[in-house]
Structures are given as structure tokens and as C-alpha cells.
Design a protein around this motif. Sequence first.
Motif, PDB file in Angstrom:
ATOM      1  N   GLN A  97       0.514 -13.979  -5.171  1.00 18.95           N
ATOM      2  CA  GLN A  97      -0.141 -12.337  -5.681  1.00 18.95           C
ATOM      3  C   GLN A  97       0.848 -11.209  -5.292  1.00 18.95           C
ATOM      4  OE1 GLN A  97      -3.954 -12.713  -4.531  1.00 18.95           O
ATOM      5  NE2 GLN A  97      -4.679 -12.291  -6.737  1.00 18.95           N
ATOM      6  N   GLN A  98       1.059 -10.366  -6.256  1.00 17.59           N
ATOM      7  CA  GLN A  98       1.765  -9.249  -5.714  1.00 17.59           C
ATOM      8  C   GLN A  98       0.519  -7.963  -5.918  1.00 17.59           C
ATOM      9  OE1 GLN A  98       4.874  -8.829  -4.745  1.00 17.59           O
ATOM     10  NE2 GLN A  98       4.826 -10.980  -4.768  1.00 17.59           N
ATOM     11  N   ILE A  99       0.061  -7.645  -5.056  1.00 20.70           N
ATOM     12  CA  ILE A  99      -1.115  -6.684  -4.835  1.00 20.70           C
ATOM     13  C   ILE A  99      -0.621  -5.316  -4.585  1.00 20.70           C
ATOM     14  CG2 ILE A  99      -3.446  -6.182  -4.002  1.00 20.70           C
ATOM     15  CD1 ILE A  99      -3.361  -9.222  -3.029  1.00 20.70           C
ATOM     16  N   THR A 100      -0.808  -4.250  -5.287  1.00 14.39           N
ATOM     17  CA  THR A 100      -0.325  -2.969  -4.828  1.00 14.39           C
ATOM     18  C   THR A 100      -1.569  -2.104  -5.087  1.00 14.39           C
ATOM     19  OG1 THR A 100       1.727  -3.259  -6.033  1.00 14.39           O
ATOM     20  CG2 THR A 100       1.208  -1.168  -5.808  1.00 14.39           C
ATOM     21  N   LEU A 101      -1.654  -1.275  -4.019  1.00 14.98           N
ATOM     22  CA  LEU A 101      -2.555  -0.211  -4.016  1.00 14.98           C
ATOM     23  C   LEU A 101      -2.171   1.267  -3.827  1.00 14.98           C
ATOM     24  CD1 LEU A 101      -4.977  -1.643  -1.151  1.00 14.98           C
ATOM     25  CD2 LEU A 101      -5.413  -1.668  -3.238  1.00 14.98           C
ATOM     26  N   ASN A 102      -2.359   2.143  -4.770  1.00 14.91           N
ATOM     27  CA  ASN A 102      -1.605   3.383  -5.041  1.00 14.91           C
ATOM     28  C   ASN A 102      -2.828   4.184  -4.493  1.00 14.91           C
ATOM     29  OD1 ASN A 102       1.204   3.016  -5.693  1.00 14.91           O
ATOM     30  ND2 ASN A 102      -0.090   2.010  -7.578  1.00 14.91           N
ATOM     31  N   VAL A 103      -2.407   5.115  -3.398  1.00 15.62           N
ATOM     32  CA  VAL A 103      -3.254   6.024  -3.005  1.00 15.62           C
ATOM     33  C   VAL A 103      -2.513   7.486  -3.092  1.00 15.62           C
ATOM     34  CG1 VAL A 103      -4.702   6.911  -0.919  1.00 15.62           C
ATOM     35  CG2 VAL A 103      -4.453   4.660  -1.327  1.00 15.62           C
ATOM     36  N   THR A 104      -3.230   8.405  -3.809  1.00 13.20           N
ATOM     37  CA  THR A 104      -2.570   9.668  -3.857  1.00 13.20           C
ATOM     38  C   THR A 104      -3.436  11.006  -3.786  1.00 13.20           C
ATOM     39  OG1 THR A 104      -1.504   8.596  -5.731  1.00 13.20           O
ATOM     40  CG2 THR A 104      -1.241  10.975  -5.747  1.00 13.20           C
ATOM     41  N   ILE A 117       0.785  -1.231  -0.022  1.00  9.44           N
ATOM     42  CA  ILE A 117      -0.058  -0.020  -0.011  1.00  9.44           C
ATOM     43  C   ILE A 117       0.862   1.244  -0.249  1.00  9.44           C
ATOM     44  CG2 ILE A 117      -1.698   1.264   1.107  1.00  9.44           C
ATOM     45  CD1 ILE A 117      -2.525  -1.386   2.735  1.00  9.44           C
ATOM     46  N   TYR A 118       0.821   1.974  -0.985  1.00 10.42           N
ATOM     47  CA  TYR A 118       1.714   3.314  -1.116  1.00 10.42           C
ATOM     48  C   TYR A 118       0.601   4.574  -0.943  1.00 10.42           C
ATOM     49  CZ  TYR A 118       5.409   0.545  -3.016  1.00 10.42           C
ATOM     50  OH  TYR A 118       6.396  -0.427  -3.151  1.00 10.42           O
ATOM     51  N   VAL A 119       0.944   5.404  -0.189  1.00 12.08           N
ATOM     52  CA  VAL A 119       0.153   6.553  -0.017  1.00 12.08           C
ATOM     53  C   VAL A 119       0.924   7.576  -0.205  1.00 12.08           C
ATOM     54  CG1 VAL A 119      -1.080   7.892   1.905  1.00 12.08           C
ATOM     55  CG2 VAL A 119      -1.336   5.528   1.903  1.00 12.08           C
ATOM     56  N   ASP A 120       0.900   8.522  -1.383  1.00 11.69           N
ATOM     57  CA  ASP A 120       1.750   9.546  -1.980  1.00 11.69           C
ATOM     58  C   ASP A 120       3.029   8.986  -2.222  1.00 11.69           C
ATOM     59  OD1 ASP A 120      -0.283  11.556  -2.224  1.00 11.69           O
ATOM     60  OD2 ASP A 120      -0.161  12.128  -0.008  1.00 11.69           O
ATOM     61  N   GLY A 121       3.152   7.758  -2.549  1.00 12.51           N
ATOM     62  CA  GLY A 121       4.481   7.163  -2.910  1.00 12.51           C
ATOM     63  C   GLY A 121       5.368   6.543  -1.607  1.00 12.51           C
TER      64      GLY A 121
END
Length: 131
Positions: free
Chosen positions: A121-128, A31-35
Motif C-alpha cells: 500500500q502507498q498511504i499518503t497523509l496531507n496536512v495543510t 506524511i506531508y505537512v505543508d508539502g
Amino acid sequence: VSLLGSSNGGYPPLPPKLADGEIHYHPKLSIYVDGVLQIIPKNVGVGSTHYPLHTHEADNVIHVESPDTRDFTLGIFFKVWQKKFSSDCVMNYCKPAYDISMTVDGKPSQEFENLVLRDGQQITLNVTKKR
């Protein structure tokens, strides 16, 4: 037993040992929040009650262990973790103030809470934050 009926996933604890043929696999959730990578704490879903979806370390690996061979979704993990999750909210980051996207194994996905978890699985959540 409903897996979505309570804040902890509504699932009974695991038996002490899983038998051969029962499910045990490991997707990874980033999980990425603003990178900035958010670390999922160790022992989510572990304690006096041990849930089928849980973590052991703060390495963003979800452990899926169950004598029940049904499908488990990413939404169930977030319920066990007691965090908000949908295409509109990731934890406390919600639309319209934030853009939210998800990839699974590098490909865009709109499944969000309905994503069925699979081994590796490689799950990515991008939150910007919208500017």
C-alpha cells in the motif's frame, strides 16, 4: 490482548522467528505537512519490546510481522509510535487549524485510523495549515 489498550499498542513482543504462513508485509506511509515530507524514524516499535507494527529504517516503510493473522490498522501503528492520529489530528497537527486528507494507492480515503494495512500500500497523509 487489546491492540489499542495502551500507548504502545498493547501488543506483546514478537517471537524470535516467524513461521511460514505468518504475516509479513510492508505498506509505505508518507506524511506531508505543508508539502514537506515527514520522516518516520527508524526502529519505531523495536527495542526491548518488538511490536508487530514497526520500522527498521527511516524510509517510511511500516513492517507488519506477526504470528497472528488478524488485520492490523494504521491507527495501531500510530499508537506504537505514540503519536496522535485520526481524521482530526495527525501527530500535533489538528483541525480546525489544519486540513487533513488521506489517499491510499492514489485514491481518496476516509478510513484514517481504521485503515487495514496491506502489502505494498502507498498511504499518503496531507496536512495543510489553513490560511
